[in-house]
Design an enzyme around this catalytic site. Structure first.
Site, mmCIF file in Angstrom:
data_model
loop_
_atom_site.group_PDB
_atom_site.id
_atom_site.type_symbol
_atom_site.label_atom_id
_atom_site.label_comp_id
_atom_site.label_asym_id
_atom_site.label_seq_id
_atom_site.Cartn_x
_atom_site.Cartn_y
_atom_site.Cartn_z
ATOM 1 C CG ASP A 26 -34.821 4.288 34.709
ATOM 2 O OD1 ASP A 26 -33.651 4.226 35.163
ATOM 3 O OD2 ASP A 26 -35.745 3.606 35.158
ATOM 4 C CB ALA A 30 -42.622 1.762 37.402
ATOM 5 C CE LYS A 31 -35.314 5.153 38.125
ATOM 6 N NZ LYS A 31 -35.134 3.707 37.916
ATOM 7 N NE ARG A 32 -45.148 3.428 34.601
ATOM 8 C CZ ARG A 32 -44.180 2.755 33.982
ATOM 9 N NH1 ARG A 32 -42.924 3.154 34.048
ATOM 10 N NH2 ARG A 32 -44.463 1.676 33.264
#
Lengths: 278, 278
Positions: free
Chosen positions: B96, A92-94
Site C-alpha cells: 500500500d 485491502a489491495k489483496r
C-alpha cells in the site's frame, strides 16, 4: 449496490465523496479513549457526521489488521453501522493465486464466514486474471483494481512502457486487459488524484468505468482537475478523502470539523456535477 | 533469522523445504473437529511431524483471514509454536502507500501491536518502492517480493516486455529495481516452480538472493529443475509444498503421512544439495 443505484446516490446527494476510514488509534481525540471500543466510537461519530454528504466509505484494512483480532471486531461494527444507501469498500489491495484469492473474497464478501459483507474490495493486478476473477464469483460484488496509484512509487513499474512502440504504459495495459474480465457494472479502477494529467488517457480506454480516486487532500491532488477529466454522465468517480476529514480536529469538536470538511468537498462536487454532467 | 543462520539450517537439515500452512477448516480430519481450535490442533501436529526436515513455515494469511478474528488467534498460536530454528513467512502479499504499508509491517513484525512476530512477509511490487521499504524499517526482518508467480495469470502482466528492445520482462525489471532497495540479506523473491525455464535468467540478475519457490507438488513444478537452476553455495532456495503435505491423508494418520511426504522431499533435496553446492 448496483451501478445504477450508485449513480442515483451520487446525483441525489450531489456528491461523489468517499470517506476513508483510515482510523489510527494513536490519533483519536483523548475523550474517546475511555470508550469500550475507541476506534468504533470514532468511526460511528464520523459516519453520523458525514453520511448525508458521502456516497461511500472506505476503511483501509491495514489500520484494523495492525490492531490484531480486536481491530477486526472494530471493522465489523463499523461496517454494520454504515447506512445501506452508502457504497462500502474494503481497501485491502489483496491478490493471490486463484483458490487463495477465493478465500480473500470470502473474507470480505461472505458474512457467514467472517461477518463482513462489503460491496467491493480493492485488488492488486500483478498476479493476473486468476488472482482477480475469484472476487467476481460473488454476485453483485465489485472489484476495484489498482491501475495508477497516488504514491511516488507508482512511477517504478506502473509507468513502464509495455509495448514495442512505447505508447502503452503498464497501467493502461492493466486497464485494457481487465476490461475483458468484467464490465463497468462490476469493475472499477484506482487512479490517484496526483495523476490528473493522465485521466484523459484513462477515459479514452475506460469511458464508463467508475474510478476510485485517492490523493485529494493530504496527498495534494486537485479535485477540480480530477472532476473535469473524470466525471461521466453516470458520475463515474468516487473521490476519497481520509486524513483531511478524520483529523480536521483532535478535540471534542472532531465530528463537527469533519462534517465541515466533508460538506465543503460536497459543495465543490455539486458545482462540478452541474458543470460536467448536465 | 539472518542470511547466514538460514543457510546454516539448510545445510544442517539437508533441506530447503518450506511447509505451507494453508490450513483449510473444511479439509481437516474429522477427529480434530472436537478440539477447541481445530486449525491450531492440525498445524501443531503438522509442525511436530515435519520440524526436523523443514527449514521454514509459511502460513498463507488468506486461510486465517477468511475465518474472521478466531482465524487470527489460530495464526498467533501457530506462529508461537513454530520452533526457533525455523524461518517464518507471513504469505500475505500486502502492499500500500508508504504510511499504510508501515501498518501492514506492524501487523506482522511488531508483537506489541498484534502479537505476531514473523521473520518475513511476502509483498506485492505493483505500487513501487514506498510500498515495500516500510517493511524494511524493522531491523532483521525480510521482504519477500513477488517476481514471477506460479499461476496462469502470471503471463498477463509479469511477462510483458518493459524496455524498447523487448529483452527485459516486467518480472526482471522488478527484480533489478528491487535490488536497489535492499541486499540479499533482507530481500528474497517469489518465483514459481512452474517457471523453471527462466530460473537461469533470474540467477543472472540475482545470483545470491534467496528465492521462495511455490508450485512444486499440486501445481506441477519440478523440484529437480528448480534445484538445478536455482541452488547457490548458500542454499538460496526455499521450496514450498502445501497441499501435498497437509492433505496427504484426511484420516487419523494425517501427521504420519505428512511426515512421509516431507521426508521424501527432504531426501530428494539432500541429493541436490550434494550435487549442486559442493
Amino acid at each position: 449496490m448496483t451501478f445504477d443505484e450508485l449513480s442515483h446516490q451520487i446525483f441525489k446527494k450531489q456528491s461523489y465523496l468517499c470517506v476513508g476510514l483510515d482510523t489510527d488509534p494513536r490519533k483519536l481525540p483523548a475523550h474517546l479513549l475511555s470508550e469500550p471500543d475507541p476506534v468504533f466510537a470514532f468511526n460511528k461519530a464520523i459516519i453520523d457526521a458525514t453520511a448525508d454528504v458521502a456516497v461511500a466509505y472506505k476503511p483501509n484494512i491495514a489500520f484494523y489488521e495492525a490492531q490484531g483480532p480486536k481491530g477486526w471486531e472494530s471493522l465489523q461494527k463499523t461496517l454494520d453501522y454504515i447506512p445501506a444507501d452508502c457504497f462500502t469498500i474494503a481497501d485491502a489491495k489483496r491478490g493471490d493465486i486463484g483458490n487463495t484469492s477465493g478465500l480473500y473474497a470470502r473474507a470480505f464478501f461472505d458474512p457467514s464466514a467472517t461477518g463482513l459483507d462489503f460491496d467491493s474490495v480493492t485488488v492488486a493486478p500483478y498476479m493476473g486474471h486468476d488472482s482477480v476473477t475469484p472476487f467476481l464469483d460473488y454476485p453483485g460484488k465489485w472489484v476495484i483494481l489498482l491501475a495508477l496509484t497516488s504514491n511516488a512509487g507508482s512511477a517504478d513499474f506502473q509507468r513502464l512502457p509495455t509495448d514495442p512502440d512505447g505508447t502503452n504504459e503498464l497501467f493502461e495495459t492493466v486497464i485494457q486487459t481487465a476490461k475483458t474480465w468484467a464490465d463497468a457494472d462490476r469493475l472499477m479502477f484506482v487512479v490517484g488524484a496526483t495523476q490528473a494529467e493522465v485521466f484523459g488517457r484513462i477515459r479514452a480506454i475506460a469511458p464508463e468505468h467508475f474510478l476510485l480516486v485517492p490523493g485529494v487532500g493530504a496527498q495534494g491532488g486537485s479535485l477540480a482537475d480530477v472532476s473535469r477529466c473524470g466525471l461521466t454522465k453516470a458520475g463515474g468517480l468516487l473521490v476519497n478523502a481520509s486524513r483531511s476529514i478524520l483529523y480536521a480536529s483532535d478535540g471534542p469538536d472532531f465530528a463537527d470539523r469533519a462534517r465541515a470538511e466533508a460538506q465543503a468537498l460536497q459543495a465543490e462536487m455539486a458545482t462540478y456535477l452541474k458543470a460536467y454532467t448536465s
